[in-house]
Design a protein around this motif. Sequence first.
Motif, PDB file in Angstrom:
ATOM      1  N   GLY A   1       0.760  -0.849   0.585  1.00 17.24           N
ATOM      2  CA  GLY A   1       0.116   0.642   0.191  1.00 17.24           C
ATOM      3  C   GLY A   1       0.871   1.134  -0.496  1.00 17.24           C
ATOM      4  N   ARG A   2      -0.422   2.737  -0.083  1.00 16.48           N
ATOM      5  CA  ARG A   2       1.147   3.495   0.040  1.00 16.48           C
ATOM      6  C   ARG A   2      -0.346   4.640  -0.107  1.00 16.48           C
ATOM      7  N   PHE A   3       0.300   5.880   0.600  1.00 15.11           N
ATOM      8  CA  PHE A   3      -1.030   6.449   0.789  1.00 15.11           C
ATOM      9  C   PHE A   3      -0.960   7.691  -1.024  1.00 15.11           C
ATOM     10  N   SER A   4      -2.019   7.732  -1.463  1.00 10.58           N
ATOM     11  CA  SER A   4      -2.224   8.419  -2.069  1.00 10.58           C
ATOM     12  C   SER A   4      -1.518  10.245  -2.936  1.00 10.58           C
ATOM     13  N   GLY A   5      -0.711  10.548  -3.035  1.00  9.71           N
ATOM     14  CA  GLY A   5      -0.547  11.639  -3.988  1.00  9.71           C
ATOM     15  C   GLY A   5       0.650  11.995  -3.142  1.00  9.71           C
ATOM     16  N   ARG A   6       1.572  10.972  -2.280  1.00 10.78           N
ATOM     17  CA  ARG A   6       3.005  11.183  -2.063  1.00 10.78           C
ATOM     18  C   ARG A   6       3.959  10.564  -2.892  1.00 10.78           C
ATOM     19  N   ASN A   7       5.055  11.166  -3.099  1.00  9.34           N
ATOM     20  CA  ASN A   7       6.280  10.117  -3.807  1.00  9.34           C
ATOM     21  C   ASN A   7       6.528   9.415  -3.084  1.00  9.34           C
TER      22      ASN A   7
ATOM     23  N   PHE B   1       4.674   1.622  -3.521  1.00 11.77           N
ATOM     24  CA  PHE B   1       3.861   0.408  -2.816  1.00 11.77           C
ATOM     25  C   PHE B   1       4.681  -0.095  -1.812  1.00 11.77           C
ATOM     26  N   GLN B   2       4.807  -0.005  -0.542  1.00  9.20           N
ATOM     27  CA  GLN B   2       5.413  -0.943   0.316  1.00  9.20           C
ATOM     28  C   GLN B   2       4.724  -2.198   0.982  1.00  9.20           C
ATOM     29  N   SER B   3       6.011  -3.300   0.903  1.00  4.76           N
ATOM     30  CA  SER B   3       5.068  -4.288   2.330  1.00  4.76           C
ATOM     31  C   SER B   3       4.418  -3.732   3.508  1.00  4.76           C
ATOM     32  N   LEU B   4       3.078  -3.814   4.092  1.00 10.42           N
ATOM     33  CA  LEU B   4       1.912  -3.393   4.968  1.00 10.42           C
ATOM     34  C   LEU B   4       2.369  -4.220   6.490  1.00 10.42           C
ATOM     35  N   GLY B   5       2.765  -3.787   7.089  1.00  8.92           N
ATOM     36  CA  GLY B   5       3.311  -4.191   8.579  1.00  8.92           C
ATOM     37  C   GLY B   5       2.445  -4.500   9.416  1.00  8.92           C
ATOM     38  N   GLN B   6       2.408  -5.871  10.575  1.00 11.60           N
ATOM     39  CA  GLN B   6       1.280  -6.108  11.521  1.00 11.60           C
ATOM     40  C   GLN B   6      -0.197  -5.115  11.805  1.00 11.60           C
ATOM     41  N   VAL B   7       0.677  -3.931  12.055  1.00 15.38           N
ATOM     42  CA  VAL B   7      -0.253  -3.034  12.846  1.00 15.38           C
ATOM     43  C   VAL B   7       0.371  -1.755  11.449  1.00 15.38           C
ATOM     44  N   LEU B   8      -1.632  -1.317  10.884  1.00 19.28           N
ATOM     45  CA  LEU B   8      -1.313  -0.321  10.293  1.00 19.28           C
ATOM     46  C   LEU B   8      -1.676   1.020  10.693  1.00 19.28           C
ATOM     47  N   PHE B   9      -2.073   2.519  10.557  1.00 18.30           N
ATOM     48  CA  PHE B   9      -2.498   3.676  10.952  1.00 18.30           C
ATOM     49  C   PHE B   9      -2.617   4.416   9.971  1.00 18.30           C
ATOM     50  N   LEU B  10      -3.663   4.471   9.598  1.00 21.93           N
ATOM     51  CA  LEU B  10      -4.599   5.970   8.563  1.00 21.93           C
ATOM     52  C   LEU B  10      -4.771   6.775   9.612  1.00 21.93           C
ATOM     53  N   PRO B  11      -4.177   8.046   9.159  1.00 25.56           N
ATOM     54  CA  PRO B  11      -4.918   9.417   9.782  1.00 25.56           C
ATOM     55  C   PRO B  11      -6.006   9.631   9.066  1.00 25.56           C
TER      56      PRO B  11
ATOM     57  N   CYS C   1       1.460  15.489   8.712  1.00 20.19           N
ATOM     58  CA  CYS C   1       1.436  14.665   9.237  1.00 20.19           C
ATOM     59  C   CYS C   1       2.479  13.379   8.792  1.00 20.19           C
ATOM     60  N   LEU C   2       1.652  13.012   7.826  1.00 19.01           N
ATOM     61  CA  LEU C   2       1.936  11.843   6.719  1.00 19.01           C
ATOM     62  C   LEU C   2       3.127  10.904   6.604  1.00 19.01           C
ATOM     63  N   ASN C   3       2.764  10.164   6.462  1.00 15.92           N
ATOM     64  CA  ASN C   3       4.749   9.463   7.139  1.00 15.92           C
ATOM     65  C   ASN C   3       4.122   7.937   6.825  1.00 15.92           C
ATOM     66  N   ASP C   4       5.610   7.278   5.476  1.00 15.96           N
ATOM     67  CA  ASP C   4       5.371   6.364   5.524  1.00 15.96           C
ATOM     68  C   ASP C   4       5.583   5.220   6.434  1.00 15.96           C
ATOM     69  N   GLY C   5       6.205   5.608   7.830  1.00 19.91           N
ATOM     70  CA  GLY C   5       6.378   4.542   8.487  1.00 19.91           C
ATOM     71  C   GLY C   5       4.778   4.294   8.996  1.00 19.91           C
ATOM     72  N   MET C   6       3.622   4.783   8.572  1.00 22.20           N
ATOM     73  CA  MET C   6       2.334   4.433   9.500  1.00 22.20           C
ATOM     74  C   MET C   6       1.868   3.882   9.299  1.00 22.20           C
TER      75      MET C   6
ATOM     76  N   ILE D   1       2.865  13.890  15.324  1.00 21.35           N
ATOM     77  CA  ILE D   1       2.176  14.975  15.804  1.00 21.35           C
ATOM     78  C   ILE D   1       3.041  16.315  16.245  1.00 21.35           C
ATOM     79  N   ASP D   2       4.128  15.707  16.681  1.00 17.46           N
ATOM     80  CA  ASP D   2       4.361  16.397  18.166  1.00 17.46           C
ATOM     81  C   ASP D   2       6.445  16.897  17.355  1.00 17.46           C
ATOM     82  N   PRO D   3       6.434  15.826  16.759  1.00 18.78           N
ATOM     83  CA  PRO D   3       8.404  16.308  15.418  1.00 18.78           C
ATOM     84  C   PRO D   3       8.305  17.008  14.823  1.00 18.78           C
ATOM     85  N   ARG D   4       6.855  17.151  14.174  1.00 20.43           N
ATOM     86  CA  ARG D   4       6.789  18.039  13.012  1.00 20.43           C
ATOM     87  C   ARG D   4       7.265  19.237  13.468  1.00 20.43           C
TER      88      ARG D   4
END
Length: 303
Positions: free
Chosen positions: A72-78, A81-91, A130-135, A181-184
């Motif tokens: 998966g990947r977030f739309s509109g980001r450079n 597609f990357q392999s998804l982890g066991q835990v995934l987060f979508l803001p 704050c979108l991050n591929d680590g999500m 959010i904080d690191p931003r």
Amino acid sequence: MYSVKYLEYNPSSVGEFSTESRLVDDGFDIQIQSAQWSSAGTAVIEAKNSCLLRLVLPKAATRKAIHSDNKGRFSGRNSDFQSLGQVLFLPPGTEFQFYHGVSQYKSMICLFDPGVLAPLAGIEWCWEDCLNDGMLNLKSNYLQASMERLAQEVAAPGFASQLHIECLLTGIAMELHRQFIDPRKSDECRGKLSLQQIRQLREMLDANPEMGHSVRQLAQACDMPPRKLSMLFKNTTGLTLRKYVAQTRIHKAKSLLLNHKMLIKQVSYQTGFQNPASFAAAFRKEVGMTPEAFRQQMRGVNP
């Protein structure tokens, strides 16, 4: 509030879903869900007004056939597609492109609004920029343990389940806030573009890909000389503006190519190329294959 839209480009790839257990209250909607895909395909998932967390339950995970890892990947980001982890987060307010192989597994889907939870009502929950591929592959032991405990509570509710779930969600929300959010706030320093300026540039390039040919136009929108814009952009992103524009056009082309009903020449024009030949050459240089070969690969078809 808790609607998640699954938009399949290929109707034959629509998955089959069944809910085994579910707990719903003000502020959250959590369910244990079985999912099965009998063929490979791509879907778009829209997280509306809620945070979305998915935990794949490892003990119940099975694969019906060897195909390709779910990606998966977030739309509109450079990003590719990357392999998804066991835990995934979508803001909330994000769009996520999901590529799945032939698979069958069980997961917990958790939709919640941190601002509704009483202990967090006074905290600012601004996920914008704050979108991050680590999500897509959360590696926090705390988050994973909390999600697993949440799944146990949903599968077998016990004494004061609602209170217990609210406590778990409070801890999960605070951990997500600390990570994303904080690191931003600390990233804003001298010699770099502001988040608002980066967002403005992205919106302009998305709306009119041909504008990427004119650094002067982009610089005028940011109210600065072209040379200064190029320097600050490189300091902020690590890429030259021209390289970023080229990548943006190719990533947009990848998204459009997932729609098998769209002609290659239509994709080339919509991404700012003057003709299909120049588009094919640029795509092959960046991706290593032709647009048609990429489309076949993502559909699981041998070229």
